[in-house]
Design an enzyme around this catalytic site. Structure first.
Site, PDB file in Angstrom:
ATOM      1  CE  LYS A  88     -13.511 -16.965   1.623  1.00  0.00           C
ATOM      2  NZ  LYS A  88     -14.137 -18.294   1.836  1.00  0.00           N
ATOM      3  CB  SER A 168     -16.023 -17.904   5.370  1.00  0.00           C
ATOM      4  OG  SER A 168     -15.536 -18.648   4.271  1.00  0.00           O
ATOM      5  CB  SER A 192     -17.282 -20.939   3.102  1.00  0.00           C
ATOM      6  OG  SER A 192     -17.218 -20.911   4.504  1.00  0.00           O
TER       7      SER A 192
END
Lengths: 502, 498, 100
Positions: A88, A168, A192
């Site tokens: 990420k 997210s 998330s």
């Protein structure tokens, strides 16, 4: 021969962490073959899914080469040896652009490596690239990225409407679901990891706050942010979490505890365990598919031997508003460092002074949702409002944590849905911020209390989209969470995957 | 001094002063990162990724910073808060990389304490005054901006960014520039004794934000201004004087004092409004979520207390009451921790050399140090810290005076030689033949010669002009090149003059 | 509590985010929507409740006073510190001239 090889390469992308690790260790295939297969899959999907902000095929190959050499030399291999993963883009990676999906950090190349990513590389993992996300991890649909939306690999049947991969960690969920990465790192502030996992039919665990170091992870809300793995199944998550977790003296909130052997401890036998079903989560108008999958989950855990207990978490309805005070407050301060002085974007209009440069830089660099949250956070901390908002929210947060503590006096884990609905279409909820925030209604309470929580696939909605079940555990009891999740996984028999339309 | 008043055109005004002193805590590494704190390094070399506020960087506190702040709190009899917390103070400035300063607003490490100041350090009878200290908290220093190196840019050096400071906040208990000066001097003295701050004001290790307001006697407090970063005792006093009379002028002209941040200009001795800080302040303090509550255990507190040295007030009292020093000498010798340490090494060495206890040699040592050595070093433009004469060699000199080998006046010559050559006192006395004469025969011969050469004066003395005795002593000593034992010279003269 | 354009302008200025008039107009109802929603917290009885300070009970660890003990959090890395700076000259970061 060449065809065989190519088929085998395709097959490799069907394997998860454990299978890849074991296959590399046994010599069934090489780490380099694995890396090449996933590099190719990433490349093929990038245009359609936009899961990555940058791809790093060379890094994946270099890491694989090291693993192959180590194996050839008879050296011991790490927990993640030969497994290429997506990172990420909230984790700082040395020498590789790190943006938090914000234009304000475009071009920023960290001269340092985050603790969690370093641990993964040390365990033998390789990097396929930096995964797209909601800007500064603020969002539930990946629509706030400064580098374009991530498109979910899932579609509603023949309908080609692009769906949200969740957020997210939407690049992470999309990549794992699309089989272009066997696993990915995520971070979870209010859901998330768990909500995008649910949206895309994969597994993801947010460990206890303090298990994974936050050093080198771009901060959103410090008291909530936790890194965790996202992978195809519970075992893969357990393996990867072992590699990610551990004490870090560079993070004052890091827990100075040994990392348990979660993979070895996996056990789906729930006999003697009590599972709490919080009545406050049965909200009015709960989506019928979600309600049904929750009932399925209850039945599965009963089948696994657990006793089902009705519990009350009385302050549940206040969790989201509490979160939307605390997280923006912390964010407004954490994001003050993006000022155009030491790194990232600088917008210096003609004749602008220092303060005008700040205002122009931040206006140009931050996206709308980031600005919105900074403004809310600034407002709730400002003179005259601090006690009414922030202090009140921290008190309610204490009550929410007490609710859980009380529940855990009688139950071992709590079972809820992960999200109030299956994936929605991109653009469907981006007009009303509050409606978007409501997506985190089931995931946020555990975040506020710092508890370990996991989403596992439960089945498909009537539209053919994945739904997730959510297991919340006691502080530090990741094992209990993984085990209950494994019991669900074994009974859900979730094998659906998105069609390869890209 | 307590009756300091400003005479305005419309009457008398009182001044009310509070000081917020920022003292750099003496440590090797910064408060929340491992970079060094040394003064004068090349720009941005003592900057870690943490100090530069790179994305994802986190603070981890330095134990020594906490320890020194606690010890300082103990030294001013303050409440030590065993549960404290760090807060973020949010504002934007180029010297503040995080966009917030980590400080302590809501739960400071150290609570209420106090410091006693002498109202007149030249006059011990003038009394003392207690200045309240509201709190001491620990916080990060900011970086430094350089404005004069480029025509359109300011340069940013983050070497100081993240260095540990104690902010020591006084009550508005001071009512004159002199009291503020005495407070700052006393505070600096205590910090240097404790070892928590080196007190180097010219290097910025200690600086004061000066809060000043004026009011007519009996009226409530006026609006105050804060003059930032004043870096010497003299400047603090000058800033107060200027700021107080400026405020009186404004008020008497019918104006209002604006609560604002001001800057002191040492060149002109005046203060002016700071343009860059005009912005309405709303610091949005909140607990730093990167840091947990700071909880101190008893063992930590015990170590802090046990490691505290004898503090200035206690030392001064011991010097007068136990060592028998004059109040003046005691004040001078305890003014700085290094002076006191020098003195104490001297009396320990002196006592050993002379086979006496310390109290018996202390007075002689104190007098010699304050009048002889300080004077001689002063002439050389040196301080005690770079004195060529060590306490041990000074003890040797004092022993020679003590056992009558040399006289006080010869001792001055010997000291000069010691400073010049670095040789020991005994060696110089031996080499230069400076030993005092106790040979009565030689003294009698010298006295006889002096009396013979000054028959007229002898007549006058015998006629009642007894003041001439000193003249005969002087002439005899001169004839003996200063080496005659003064007591014996006196005795012999008395006898011969009848 | 609700905010008007002037309030939002003030908040944006505190947060150092430049906003146009049009953006301000758009933000007012958005922020008011969020604020109205979070204000339901006011109805919770928090009498005697201590605000949360540590999500997992834990106290602050202190490190030893050693320079550059860990290179990742130590100094002497000027090139790395300046490497991403929009303007760096002579070992300094450069910013528009500040008048104090």
């Amino acid at each position: 021969m060449r065809n065989n090889r190519s088929e085998r390469m395709t097959d490799l992308t069907e394997l998860g962490v454990a299978a890849l690790r074991d296959g590399v260790a046994s010599g069934a295939f090489t780490a380099t073959e694995v890396a090449s297969a996933f590099n190719a899959a990433v490349e093929a999907a990038q245009g359609a899914l936009n899961a990555f902000i940058v791809t790093t095929p060379d890094a994946a190959l270099a890491a694989a080469g090291k693993v192959d050499a180590a194996r050839a030399a008879g050296q011991p291999l790490g927990k993640m040896a030969g497994v290429p993963i997506g990172m990420k883009d909230l984790f700082a990676t040395k020498g590789v652009q790190t943006t938090a999906a914000s234009k304000i950090l475009e071009g920023f190349v960290p001269p340092y490596e985050s603790t969690v990513s370093q641990k993964l590389w040390d365990a033998g993992a390789g990097m396929l690239g930096k995964l797209n996300l909601d800007q500064f991890a603020m969002g539930s649909s990946n629509e706030t990225s400064g580098f374009g939306n991530v498109i979910s690999p899932w579609r509603k049947g023949d309908d080609t409407t692009p769906l949200a991969p969740g957020g997210s960690s939407g690049g992470s969920s999309a990549a794992v679901a699309a089989r272009i990465a066997p696993a990915a790192t995520g971070t979870d502030t209010g859901g998330s990891i768990r909500q995008p996992a649910a949206f895309t039919g994969i597994s993801g665990i947010k460990p206890t706050y303090g298990r994974c170091s936050r050093w080198g992870v771009v901060a959103f809300a410090s008291s909530l942010d936790q890194a965790g793995p996202m992978a195809r199944d519970v075992r893969d998550c357990a393996i990867m979490l072992e590699a990610m977790a551990g004490f870090d003296p560079k993070d004052s909130t890091s827990l100075d505890l040994a990392v348990p052997a979660w993979e070895a401890g996996l056990n789906a036998d729930m006999r003697g365990k009590k599972v709490g079903i919080p009545r406050e989560y049965r909200v009015d108008g709960l989506d019928a598919d979600v309600a049904k999958s929750w009932e399925d989950g209850i039945a599965w855990l009963k089948d696994a031997g657990a006793e089902i207990v009705d519990i009350s978490l009385p302050h549940t309805k206040y969790a989201l508003p509490t979160y939307y005070i605390i997280a923006p407050a912390e964010a407004s301060s954490n994001l003050a460092r993006y000022d155009g002085v030491r790194y990232g974007l600088r917008d210096l209009p003609d004749g602008a002074n220092l303060q005008e440069m700040y205002a122009a830089t931040r206006a140009a660099g931050f996206g709308d949702e980031v600005k919105r949250r900074i403004l809310i956070g600034t407002y709730v901390l400002s003179a005259g409002f601090y006690d009414a908002y922030y202090t009140q929210a921290q008190k309610v947060r204490a009550l929410i944590a007490q609710d859980f503590a009380k529940a855990f006096e009688t139950v071992d884990v709590i079972l809820t849905p992960t999200a109030p609905s299956a994936a929605f279409a991109l653009g469907q909820k981006s007009t009303d911020p509050v409606e978007m925030y409501l997506n985190d209604v089931f995931s946020v309470p555990a975040s506020l209390a710092g508890l370990p929580a996991m989403s596992v696939p439960a089945g498909l909605s009537r539209d053919g989209l994945p739904l997730g079940l959510h297991v919340i555990g006691r502080p530090l009891d990741e094992q209990g969470v993984l085990n209950a999740s494994l019991a669900l996984e074994q009974r859900a028999q979730f094998s659906a995957k998105p069609g390869k339309w890209w | 001094m307590s009756s300091y008043r400003i005479q305005g055109a419309t009457g008398e005004w009182e001044v009310v002063i509070g000081l917020e002193v920022h003292a750099q805590i003496t440590t090797q590494a910064k408060l929340f990162s491992g970079s060094a704190t040394a003064f004068g390094a090349e720009p941005n070399t003592q900057v870690s990724l943490v100090d530069a506020a790179m994305p994802g960087m986190l603070p981890v506190p330095n134990r020594e910073c906490i320890r020194q702040a606690v010890r300082t709190g103990m030294a001013i009899d303050a409440q030590i808060n065993t549960w404290s917390r760090f807060d973020r103070k949010n504002y934007f400035y180029a010297d503040l990389p995080q966009g917030y300063q980590i400080s302590q607003l809501y739960h400071p490490l150290v609570g209420e304490g106090s410091i006693e100041i002498a109202l007149d350090d030249k006059n011990p009878d003038a009394g003392t005054k207690v200045i309240g200290i509201e709190r001491i908290h620990v916080e990060q220093d900011a970086g430094k901006l350089m404005h004069d190196q480029h025509p359109t840019m300011s340069y940013v050096d983050l070497n100081r960014s993240g260095v540990a400071l104690m902010e020591i906040v006084s009550r508005p208990d001071m009512t004159s520039p002199a009291e503020a000066g005495a407070y700052l001097t006393k505070l600096r003295q205590i910090l240097r004794y404790v070892g928590s701050c080196d007190g180097n004001m010219d290097q910025g290790s200690m600086r004061a934000d000066v809060n000043v307001s004026v009011r007519r006697a009996g009226e409530p407090l006026g609006t105050r201004t804060e003059t930032k970063n004043v870096n010497s005792v003299r400047f603090v006093m000058a800033a107060i004087e200027h700021e107080a009379s400026r405020q009186v002028d404004v008020l008497e002209a019918g104006g209002k004092i604006v609560q604002e941040t001001r800057l002191f200009d040492p060149g002109t001795g005046t203060t002016r409004s700071m343009r860059s800080k005009e912005d309405a302040h709303d610091y949005r303090y909140f607990p730093d979520p990167d840091l947990l509550p700071l909880v101190l255990d008893q063992a930590f507190l015990d170590e802090c207390r046990a490691s505290l040295p004898e503090l200035p007030d206690a030392k001064r009292t011991r010097y007068t009451d136990v060592l028998g020093l004059s109040a003046y000498n005691a004040a001078v010798l305890t003014a700085d921790v290094d002076t006191a340490a020098w003195f104490e090494t001297l009396i320990t060495a002196s006592a050993a050399k002379q086979g006496k206890d310390e109290a018996a040699v202390a007075k002689q040592a104190a007098n010699w140090l304050t009048s002889e050595l300080f004077g001689a070093l002063n002439k050389l433009g040196k301080g005690l810290e770079d004195s060529p004469v060590s306490p041990t060699s000074a003890a040797e000199l004092l022993a020679l005076i003590g056992d009558g080998t040399i006289s006080g006046s010869i001792a001055k010559q010997v000291l000069e030689k010691m400073l010049e050559t670095g040789d020991g006192a005994a060696a110089i006395v031996e080499r230069e033949g400076l030993k005092q004469t106790t040979d009565t025969g030689a003294i009698e011969a010298a006295v006889d010669a002096v009396l013979a050469a000054n028959a007229d004066k002898v007549e006058q003395y015998r006629g009642g002009k007894e003041a001439l005795f000193g003249f005969f002593v002087g002439q005899t000593m001169k004839a003996m090149a200063g080496k005659g034992n003064p007591q014996l010279v006196n005795q012999v003269l008395k006898a011969k003059l009848g | 509590m609700s905010v008007n354009t002037a309030d939002v302008a003030k908040i944006a200025s505190l947060a150092r985010i430049k906003v146009s008039e049009a953006q301000l107009e758009a933000m007012v109802p958005e922020l008011n929507g969020i604020l109205a929603w979070v204000e339901q917290l006011g109805e919770v009885d928090v009498t005697g409740v201590t605000p949360m300070t540590a999500v997992i009970p834990n106290t602050l660890r202190l490190r030893d006073d050693v320079v550059n003990a860990d290179p990742l959090t130590g100094g002497d890395i000027r090139d790395a510190v300046l490497a991403n700076a929009p303007v760096a000259e002579h070992g300094f970061f450069g910013v528009p001239k500040v008048i104090e």
